[in-house]
Design a protein around this motif. Structure first.
Motif, PDB file in Angstrom:
ATOM      1  N   GLU A 172      -1.007   3.589  -5.339  1.00 52.30           N
ATOM      2  CA  GLU A 172      -0.867   4.381  -4.117  1.00 52.30           C
ATOM      3  C   GLU A 172      -0.366   3.504  -2.966  1.00 52.30           C
ATOM      4  N   LEU A 173       0.510   4.086  -2.152  1.00 53.19           N
ATOM      5  CA  LEU A 173       1.106   3.347  -1.035  1.00 53.19           C
ATOM      6  C   LEU A 173       0.045   2.753  -0.122  1.00 53.19           C
ATOM      7  N   VAL A 207       8.953  -2.192  -5.256  1.00 51.59           N
ATOM      8  CA  VAL A 207       7.764  -1.919  -6.060  1.00 51.59           C
ATOM      9  C   VAL A 207       7.509  -0.411  -6.112  1.00 51.59           C
ATOM     10  N   PRO A 208       7.330   0.178  -7.293  1.00 47.40           N
ATOM     11  CA  PRO A 208       7.048   1.613  -7.407  1.00 47.40           C
ATOM     12  C   PRO A 208       5.705   1.962  -6.780  1.00 47.40           C
ATOM     13  N   ILE A 209       5.676   3.058  -6.026  1.00 44.55           N
ATOM     14  CA  ILE A 209       4.431   3.503  -5.392  1.00 44.55           C
ATOM     15  C   ILE A 209       4.271   5.011  -5.571  1.00 44.55           C
ATOM     16  N   SER A 210       3.020   5.447  -5.421  1.00 44.05           N
ATOM     17  CA  SER A 210       2.684   6.868  -5.477  1.00 44.05           C
ATOM     18  C   SER A 210       2.250   7.323  -4.091  1.00 44.05           C
ATOM     19  N   LEU A 211       2.539   8.585  -3.788  1.00 39.50           N
ATOM     20  CA  LEU A 211       2.124   9.151  -2.501  1.00 39.50           C
ATOM     21  C   LEU A 211       1.043  10.214  -2.682  1.00 39.50           C
ATOM     22  N   GLY A 212       0.401  10.214  -3.853  1.00 38.61           N
ATOM     23  CA  GLY A 212      -0.666  11.172  -4.121  1.00 38.61           C
ATOM     24  C   GLY A 212      -0.506  11.834  -5.477  1.00 38.61           C
ATOM     25  N   VAL A 224       4.762  11.691   4.782  1.00 33.88           N
ATOM     26  CA  VAL A 224       3.498  11.139   4.287  1.00 33.88           C
ATOM     27  C   VAL A 224       3.577   9.613   4.257  1.00 33.88           C
ATOM     28  N   ALA A 225       4.703   9.092   3.792  1.00 37.83           N
ATOM     29  CA  ALA A 225       4.882   7.636   3.756  1.00 37.83           C
ATOM     30  C   ALA A 225       4.826   7.051   5.157  1.00 37.83           C
ATOM     31  N   CYS A 226       5.493   7.694   6.093  1.00 33.84           N
ATOM     32  CA  CYS A 226       5.507   7.239   7.484  1.00 33.84           C
ATOM     33  C   CYS A 226       4.103   7.248   8.076  1.00 33.84           C
ATOM     34  N   ALA A 227       3.366   8.329   7.839  1.00 32.49           N
ATOM     35  CA  ALA A 227       2.002   8.460   8.373  1.00 32.49           C
ATOM     36  C   ALA A 227       1.069   7.427   7.753  1.00 32.49           C
TER      37      ALA A 227
END
Length: 234
Positions: A172-173, A207-212, A224-227
């Protein structure tokens, strides 16, 4: 407080003239008069307090009373986001990201992009409006649309992430962001990044990331990434 925007102002300015469009808004719509106080930003971190000298609908003139420079953030966020099929969705992202706090935006053209041409002038106006509405003093930098490969092969300082929906190891980010570090995040189109694009990004250090746990639209994922980055740095 209402904030106006004038990119030509610098910290040494003593007086200036508003554009015909803003002059009309000030004198006719807001009904401001000589002696009234206005607040202006140049989009470069400065806020100016100015007194109206001439409240003319075509040429509103003001003199600078005071100048203040905002404290810069300790990090910079660069969002590289694929254009959405509908323009209004991308403009919504631009507006919200500006309100939350983004420093630089690059539209990236990907293998699965459905839209490859953008109206940058209109997008710039959206950024300016959002900056003024949220009372910020730094206008995010908007870059021309860039092929993803070209963008990836460029130089990017700090943390580098790619958000995608493909299978594979991702964290997760919020667990990857480090406060006070510059960060670049890639967000793909509705059809997601291709496997080749993901592999190339990983080779270049993204790097691969998840946002949920849910699948998000492009513009939602970008916000969501910005927040997330803003919260970690708050």
């Amino acid at each position: 407080m209402q904030l106006f925007y004038n990119p030509s102002l610098d910290h040494s300015a003593t007086q200036f003239v508003f554009s015909p469009e803003e002059s009309k808004h000030i004198a006719r719509v807001l009904r401001k008069k000589e002696g009234d106080i206005l607040h202006i930003t140049n989009g470069k971190g400065y806020t100016f307090e100015a007194e109206i000298m001439v409240a003319d609908q075509k040429k509103c003139k003001a003199r600078i009373i005071s100048t203040q420079k905002s404290i810069p953030k300790r990090y910079k966020l660069h969002l590289a986001v694929a254009p959405t099929k509908m323009n209004d969705r991308y403009e919504w992202f631009l507006e919200k990201a500006t309100e939350i706090g983004v420093d630089e935006i690059t539209p990236i053209i990907c293998d699965n992009s459905e839209r490859k041409t953008l109206k940058l002038e209109r997008m710039e106006r959206v950024l300016q409006s959002a900056m003024k509405q949220s009372l910020q003093t730094v206008l995010p930098k908007l870059n021309p649309a860039t092929p993803l490969k070209t963008f990836i092969e460029g130089e990017h300082m700090g943390l580098k992430f790619i958000g995608h929906c493909n299978n594979g190891e991702k964290m997760e980010l919020k667990r990857r962001v480090i406060a006070d570090m510059d960060i670049t995040i890639l967000i793909g189109p509705e059809g997601d990044f291709s496997k080749e694009e993901i592999d190339l990004a990983k080779q270049r250090g993204f790097v691969p990331i998840s946002l949920g746990n849910t699948r998000l639209r492009t513009e939602t994922a970008a916000v969501v990434a910005c927040a997330t980055v803003a919260i970690i740095n708050s």
